[in-house]
Write an enzyme that holds these catalytic residues in place. Structure first.
Site, PDB file in Angstrom:
ATOM      1  N   GLY A   1     144.250 -22.419 -19.127  1.00  0.00           N
ATOM      2  CA  GLY A   1     143.197 -23.300 -18.379  1.00  0.00           C
ATOM      3  C   GLY A   1     142.162 -23.944 -19.616  1.00  0.00           C
ATOM      4  O   GLY A   1     142.324 -23.406 -20.668  1.00  0.00           O
ATOM      5  N   LEU A   2     141.521 -24.777 -19.141  1.00  0.00           N
ATOM      6  CA  LEU A   2     140.510 -25.346 -20.034  1.00  0.00           C
ATOM      7  C   LEU A   2     139.115 -24.991 -19.673  1.00  0.00           C
ATOM      8  O   LEU A   2     138.844 -25.705 -18.657  1.00  0.00           O
ATOM      9  CB  LEU A   2     140.844 -26.890 -20.262  1.00  0.00           C
ATOM     10  CG  LEU A   2     142.094 -27.205 -21.061  1.00  0.00           C
ATOM     11  CD1 LEU A   2     142.318 -28.450 -20.879  1.00  0.00           C
ATOM     12  CD2 LEU A   2     142.231 -26.811 -22.397  1.00  0.00           C
ATOM     13  N   GLY A   3     138.610 -24.452 -20.404  1.00  0.00           N
ATOM     14  CA  GLY A   3     137.026 -24.090 -19.975  1.00  0.00           C
ATOM     15  C   GLY A   3     136.242 -25.213 -20.619  1.00  0.00           C
ATOM     16  O   GLY A   3     136.727 -26.055 -21.256  1.00  0.00           O
ATOM     17  N   ILE A   4     134.735 -25.058 -19.997  1.00  0.00           N
ATOM     18  CA  ILE A   4     134.044 -26.080 -20.522  1.00  0.00           C
ATOM     19  C   ILE A   4     133.983 -26.034 -22.173  1.00  0.00           C
ATOM     20  O   ILE A   4     133.838 -27.457 -22.810  1.00  0.00           O
ATOM     21  CB  ILE A   4     132.398 -26.321 -19.739  1.00  0.00           C
ATOM     22  CG1 ILE A   4     131.614 -27.205 -20.493  1.00  0.00           C
ATOM     23  CG2 ILE A   4     132.040 -24.745 -20.097  1.00  0.00           C
ATOM     24  CD1 ILE A   4     132.027 -28.347 -20.039  1.00  0.00           C
ATOM     25  N   ASN A   5     134.137 -25.125 -22.706  1.00  0.00           N
ATOM     26  CA  ASN A   5     133.764 -24.972 -24.265  1.00  0.00           C
ATOM     27  C   ASN A   5     135.134 -24.630 -24.795  1.00  0.00           C
ATOM     28  O   ASN A   5     134.818 -24.045 -26.016  1.00  0.00           O
ATOM     29  CB  ASN A   5     132.760 -23.890 -24.442  1.00  0.00           C
ATOM     30  CG  ASN A   5     131.276 -24.439 -24.037  1.00  0.00           C
ATOM     31  OD1 ASN A   5     131.188 -25.806 -23.885  1.00  0.00           O
ATOM     32  ND2 ASN A   5     130.508 -23.547 -23.693  1.00  0.00           N
TER      33      ASN A   5
ATOM     34  N   ASP B   1     127.235 -24.640 -12.683  1.00  0.00           N
ATOM     35  CA  ASP B   1     128.451 -25.379 -12.777  1.00  0.00           C
ATOM     36  C   ASP B   1     129.308 -24.828 -11.669  1.00  0.00           C
ATOM     37  O   ASP B   1     130.594 -24.723 -12.004  1.00  0.00           O
ATOM     38  CB  ASP B   1     129.031 -25.336 -14.280  1.00  0.00           C
ATOM     39  CG  ASP B   1     129.983 -26.311 -14.671  1.00  0.00           C
ATOM     40  OD1 ASP B   1     129.918 -27.623 -14.105  1.00  0.00           O
ATOM     41  OD2 ASP B   1     130.914 -26.040 -15.306  1.00  0.00           O
TER      42      ASP B   1
END
EC number: 2.7.11.1
Length: 366
Positions: free
Chosen positions: A37-41, A152
Site C-alpha cells: 500500500g501507499l502510506g501518506i509518507n 487522518d
C-alpha cells in the site's frame, strides 16, 4: 459503600519506551519488493521474519523529527486492539540516507468499504454498521485518552486483519497524528492564572474534533453508501463542496434513509457539527446507546452494499474528497488556534473581558 466514581476512560497502560534497533533489518527480515500500500509518507512493503517466516508490513520513512514523531505516537497507540501494531523499528542507512524502518503487523483483509462492497447477496445491516462504528470508536477513544489526535481517519486507513468473517478492523497511518497536550501550558508550579480564556486551554479540542468529524462521515457512508458532502462537478473538491462542509449542508435522502431512525440521524448531526468545539466528544459517542448497545440495534437491511457497487467508479473521487477535506480542516484549525491564542493574549481584549466579567459578577450579586 458509595458506588465508585464513573471513570471517563478505561485505564490504559501506555507501552514502555520505544527501543530503536540499529542493526540491519535484513539480519532479521527478508524484505520483498511486493508493495502492500501507499502510506501518506511512503510505500508499505511485504516482509517476512527470518525466524518464524511470519509475514509483516514494512514502512520506510526518511529519518527526520516529523518521522520520529509519527513513530513515537504510533508506538504509544500500538497497544490498542483496533490500531495496527508496531512490532519493531530500525534505524538503518538506505541509499546513503538515514531511514526509519517500521515493522508492523500485516493487515490482509483489505479496506473497510471494499469489504462491504464485495458482499454477496446478504444485506449489510444497521446493527453491523453500529458494530463497525464501535470498533473505530474504540481506536479513537484510546488515542484521545492518551492525548493523541489521529487527524487522518478516513476509509483507506481502516483495514481488516484478514479476509475471515471474524477479522478485526484496525486504524493505520499515523502520518498526521499529533500530541494534544499543550506542554507550554500556562500553568506552571508557581503560577496558576486566575483567568484564562477557554480557547487558550482548549486548542487540543480542535485536533480531536477532526477525528469526530471523520467518524460522522464514515458513519454516514456506512448507512447509505455515499458521502454526506460531495462535489457536483466530479472535481476532487469543488468550492461548492467546501462551502457545504463549512455550512454543514447535507441531507438524509430517501429511499436510503427512510428506515434509519431519527436518533441515528441526530448522532450523525452531532458529529458533523460545523463548529468544532460543539461536536460530540469521543466519550459521549461511546456512551451513545446506538454504539454502547449495538446488540440491541435493529438488523434493518441497508442500501449500502448496492450503492457502493453501483457507484464503484466514483469511489476514488469520494476518497480524494475526504482526503482533501481533512487537509483543509487541519490547516483551518491550526489558523483558528493561532488566532485565538493571539486574541487571548491581546491586552485590550483582556481588559474588555475583565470589565465584562466584573459587571456580570456585580449583576449576579444583586
Amino acid at each position: 459503600p458509595p458506588p465508585p466514581p464513573p471513570q471517563q476512560f478505561p485505564q490504559f497502560h501506555v507501552r514502555s519506551g520505544l527501543q530503536i534497533k540499529k542493526n540491519a533489518i535484513i539480519d532479521d527480515y527478508k524484505v520483498t519488493s511486493q508493495v502492500l500500500g501507499l502510506g501518506i509518507n511512503g510505500k508499505v512493503l511485504q516482509i517476512f521474519s527470518k525466524k518464524t517466516q511470519e509475514k509483516f508490513a514494512l514502512k520506510m520513512l526518511q529519518d527526520c523529527p516529523k518521522a520520529r514523531r509519527e513513530v513515537e505516537l504510533h508506538w504509544r497507540a500500538s497497544q490498542c486492539p483496533h490500531i495496527v501494531r508496531i512490532v519493531d523499528v530500525y534505524e538503518n542507512l538506505y541509499a546513503g540516507r538515514k531511514c526509519l524502518l517500521i515493522v508492523m503487523e500485516c493487515l490482509d483483509g483489505g479496506e473497510l468499504f471494499s469489504r462491504i462492497q464485495d458482499r454477496g447477496d446478504q444485506a449489510f445491516t444497521e446493527r453491523e454498521a453500529s458494530e463497525i462504528m464501535k470498533s473505530i470508536g474504540e481506536a479513537i477513544q484510546y488515542l484521545h485518552s492518551i492525548n493523541i489526535a489521529h487527524r487522518d481517519v478516513k476509509p483507506e486507513n481502516l483495514l481488516y486483519t484478514s479476509k475471515r468473517p471474524k477479522a478485526i478492523l484496525k486504524l493505520t497511518d499515523f502520518g498526521f497524528a499529533k500530541e494534544t497536550t499543550s506542554h507550554n501550558s500556562l500553568t506552571t508550579p508557581c503560577y496558576t492564572p486566575y483567568y484564562v480564556a477557554p480557547e487558550v486551554l482548549g486548542p487540543e479540542k480542535y485536533d480531536k474534533s477532526c477525528d469526530m468529524w471523520s467518524l460522522g462521515v464514515i458513519m454516514y457512508i456506512l448507512l447509505c453508501g455515499y458521502p454526506p458532502f460531495y462535489s457536483n462537478h466530479g472535481l476532487a473538491i469543488s468550492p461548492g463542496m467546501k462551502t457545504r462542509i463549512r455550512m454543514g449542508q447535507y441531507e438524509f435522502p430517501n429511499p436510503e434513509w427512510s428506515e434509519v431512525s431519527e436518533e441515528v440521524k441526530m448522532l450523525i448531526r452531532n458529529l458533523l457539527k460545523t463548529e468544532p468545539t460543539q461536536r460530540m466528544t469521543i466519550t459521549e459517542f461511546m456512551n451513545h446507546p446506538w454504539i454502547m448497545q449495538s446488540t440491541k440495534v435493529p438488523q434493518t437491511p441497508l442500501h449500502t452494499s448496492r450503492v457502493l457497487k453501483e457507484d464503484k467508479e466514483r469511489w476514488e473521487d469520494v476518497k480524494e474528497e475526504m482526503t482533501s477535506a481533512l487537509a483543509t480542516m487541519r490547516v483551518d484549525y491550526e489558523q483558528i488556534k493561532i488566532k485565538k491564542i493571539e486574541d487571548a493574549s491581546n491586552p485590550l481584549l483582556l481588559k474588555r473581558r475583565k470589565k465584562a466579567r466584573a459587571l456580570e459578577a456585580a449583576a449576579l450579586a444583586h
